[in-house]
Write a protein that holds these residues in place. Structure first.
Motif, PDB file in Angstrom:
ATOM      1  N   GLY A   1       0.718  -1.204   0.059  1.00  0.00           N
ATOM      2  CA  GLY A   1      -0.058   0.005  -0.035  1.00  0.00           C
ATOM      3  C   GLY A   1       0.929   1.316   0.076  1.00  0.00           C
ATOM      4  N   ALA A   2       1.981   1.454   0.720  1.00  0.00           N
ATOM      5  CA  ALA A   2       2.824   2.542   0.768  1.00  0.00           C
ATOM      6  C   ALA A   2       3.455   2.806  -0.623  1.00  0.00           C
ATOM      7  N   ALA A   3       3.789   1.563  -1.124  1.00  0.00           N
ATOM      8  CA  ALA A   3       4.523   1.601  -2.485  1.00  0.00           C
ATOM      9  C   ALA A   3       3.738   2.107  -3.462  1.00  0.00           C
ATOM     10  N   VAL A   4       2.331   1.623  -3.480  1.00  0.00           N
ATOM     11  CA  VAL A   4       1.266   2.078  -4.335  1.00  0.00           C
ATOM     12  C   VAL A   4       1.145   3.617  -4.318  1.00  0.00           C
ATOM     13  N   THR A   5       1.166   4.117  -3.155  1.00  0.00           N
ATOM     14  CA  THR A   5       0.955   5.406  -2.949  1.00  0.00           C
ATOM     15  C   THR A   5       1.964   6.356  -3.236  1.00  0.00           C
ATOM     16  N   ASP A   6       3.187   5.948  -3.683  1.00  0.00           N
ATOM     17  CA  ASP A   6       4.250   6.600  -4.169  1.00  0.00           C
ATOM     18  C   ASP A   6       3.958   7.031  -5.677  1.00  0.00           C
ATOM     19  N   GLY A   7       3.080   6.182  -6.250  1.00  0.00           N
ATOM     20  CA  GLY A   7       2.749   6.877  -7.651  1.00  0.00           C
ATOM     21  C   GLY A   7       3.343   6.131  -8.759  1.00  0.00           C
ATOM     22  N   GLY A   8       3.983   5.165  -8.563  1.00  0.00           N
ATOM     23  CA  GLY A   8       4.912   4.359  -9.726  1.00  0.00           C
ATOM     24  C   GLY A   8       3.778   3.536 -10.413  1.00  0.00           C
ATOM     25  N   LYS A   9       4.015   3.091 -11.526  1.00  0.00           N
ATOM     26  CA  LYS A   9       3.208   2.041 -12.401  1.00  0.00           C
ATOM     27  C   LYS A   9       3.195   0.837 -11.790  1.00  0.00           C
ATOM     28  N   ARG A  10       4.360   0.306 -11.121  1.00  0.00           N
ATOM     29  CA  ARG A  10       4.518  -1.086 -10.711  1.00  0.00           C
ATOM     30  C   ARG A  10       5.032  -1.138  -9.265  1.00  0.00           C
ATOM     31  N   VAL A  11       4.846  -2.437  -8.426  1.00  0.00           N
ATOM     32  CA  VAL A  11       5.272  -2.458  -7.150  1.00  0.00           C
ATOM     33  C   VAL A  11       6.111  -3.832  -7.304  1.00  0.00           C
ATOM     34  N   SER A  12       7.427  -3.824  -7.145  1.00  0.00           N
ATOM     35  CA  SER A  12       8.159  -5.263  -6.982  1.00  0.00           C
ATOM     36  C   SER A  12       8.224  -5.489  -5.309  1.00  0.00           C
ATOM     37  N   LEU A  13       8.044  -6.705  -5.114  1.00  0.00           N
ATOM     38  CA  LEU A  13       8.058  -7.370  -3.625  1.00  0.00           C
ATOM     39  C   LEU A  13       9.046  -8.422  -3.683  1.00  0.00           C
ATOM     40  N   HIS A  14      10.015  -8.291  -2.621  1.00  0.00           N
ATOM     41  CA  HIS A  14      10.990  -9.349  -2.504  1.00  0.00           C
ATOM     42  C   HIS A  14      10.998  -9.900  -1.307  1.00  0.00           C
ATOM     43  N   LEU A  15      11.074 -11.439  -1.310  1.00  0.00           N
ATOM     44  CA  LEU A  15      11.104 -11.933   0.032  1.00  0.00           C
ATOM     45  C   LEU A  15      12.534 -12.713   0.187  1.00  0.00           C
ATOM     46  N   ALA A  16      12.582 -12.797   1.633  1.00  0.00           N
ATOM     47  CA  ALA A  16      13.839 -13.779   1.583  1.00  0.00           C
ATOM     48  C   ALA A  16      13.483 -14.413   3.263  1.00  0.00           C
ATOM     49  N   ASP A  17      14.264 -15.689   3.260  1.00  0.00           N
ATOM     50  CA  ASP A  17      14.071 -16.191   4.857  1.00  0.00           C
ATOM     51  C   ASP A  17      15.462 -16.566   5.139  1.00  0.00           C
ATOM     52  N   GLN A  18      15.504 -16.518   6.623  1.00  0.00           N
ATOM     53  CA  GLN A  18      16.691 -17.166   7.225  1.00  0.00           C
ATOM     54  C   GLN A  18      16.361 -17.021   8.740  1.00  0.00           C
ATOM     55  N   ASP A  19      16.707 -18.220   9.293  1.00  0.00           N
ATOM     56  CA  ASP A  19      16.580 -18.283  10.715  1.00  0.00           C
ATOM     57  C   ASP A  19      15.219 -18.003  11.352  1.00  0.00           C
ATOM     58  N   GLN A  20      14.108 -18.717  10.683  1.00  0.00           N
ATOM     59  CA  GLN A  20      12.915 -18.532  11.156  1.00  0.00           C
ATOM     60  C   GLN A  20      12.340 -17.189  10.999  1.00  0.00           C
ATOM     61  N   ARG A  21      12.891 -16.207  10.192  1.00  0.00           N
ATOM     62  CA  ARG A  21      12.491 -14.806   9.933  1.00  0.00           C
ATOM     63  C   ARG A  21      12.077 -14.790   8.425  1.00  0.00           C
ATOM     64  N   ILE A  22      11.138 -13.760   8.045  1.00  0.00           N
ATOM     65  CA  ILE A  22      11.003 -13.486   6.714  1.00  0.00           C
ATOM     66  C   ILE A  22      11.050 -11.917   6.394  1.00  0.00           C
ATOM     67  N   LEU A  23      11.870 -11.598   5.611  1.00  0.00           N
ATOM     68  CA  LEU A  23      12.299 -10.320   5.210  1.00  0.00           C
ATOM     69  C   LEU A  23      11.326 -10.083   3.872  1.00  0.00           C
ATOM     70  N   VAL A  24      10.523  -9.051   3.953  1.00  0.00           N
ATOM     71  CA  VAL A  24       9.531  -8.405   2.851  1.00  0.00           C
ATOM     72  C   VAL A  24       9.937  -7.136   2.485  1.00  0.00           C
ATOM     73  N   VAL A  25      10.328  -6.812   1.299  1.00  0.00           N
ATOM     74  CA  VAL A  25      10.907  -5.677   0.832  1.00  0.00           C
ATOM     75  C   VAL A  25       9.748  -5.155  -0.330  1.00  0.00           C
ATOM     76  N   ALA A  26       9.273  -3.892  -0.603  1.00  0.00           N
ATOM     77  CA  ALA A  26       8.378  -3.520  -1.320  1.00  0.00           C
ATOM     78  C   ALA A  26       9.250  -2.438  -2.128  1.00  0.00           C
ATOM     79  N   LEU A  27       9.233  -2.329  -3.340  1.00  0.00           N
ATOM     80  CA  LEU A  27       9.866  -1.245  -4.029  1.00  0.00           C
ATOM     81  C   LEU A  27       8.979  -0.458  -5.015  1.00  0.00           C
TER      82      LEU A  27
END
Length: 134
Positions: free
Chosen positions: A53-79
């Motif tokens: 939602g935050a990435a969409v409000t920035d006004g770009g035409k697309r949003v990329s989402l990147h996921l990674a896991d390590q040690d029982q944790r999930i990293l989620v990055v939106a661009l």
């Protein structure tokens, strides 16, 4: 950003009003497929919805989402893919309020704003009846 030596996934969505809902469903399914059986699905979906939602409000035409896991944790990055200054918003406070979010942040890059959250994928179970008596 470079992520190595762990499971990763990259997803792209059109930056529209349905992006957050689509992203949340796909991320939950992906994390489940990675073998995380005890993660808090509603928390992960909420965090992804806030990030996208935050990435969409920035006004770009697309949003990329990147996921990674390590040690029982999930990293989620939106661009956002929208160069320039990101708008002021409350996304970090909202992310920090999600129970399984351990940390979150944002920064700007030449290709847009990155908003991220690190979630505990093996949280303590939610209490159904309130605190235990001592």
């Amino acid at each position: 950003m470079e992520i190595r030596n762990r499971q990763t996934a990259g997803l792209t969505f059109r930056a529209d009003r349905w992006a957050a809902q689509k992203a949340a469903a796909q991320v939950v399914a992906r994390v489940r497929a990675w073998g995380y059986g005890s993660f808090d699905e509603p928390d992960l979906a909420a965090a992804v919805s806030l990030l996208v939602g935050a990435a969409v409000t920035d006004g770009g035409k697309r949003v990329s989402l990147h996921l990674a896991d390590q040690d029982q944790r999930i990293l989620v990055v939106a661009l956002s893919h929208r160069p320039g200054l990101a708008p002021e918003d409350d996304v970090l406070a909202e992310l920090a309020a999600v129970r399984t979010v351990e940390s979150c942040g944002t920064d700007t890059a030449p290709d847009g704003r990155r908003v991220w959250a690190l979630l505990d994928a093996a949280p303590e179970p939610r209490r159904k009846d309130g605190p235990a008596a001592v």
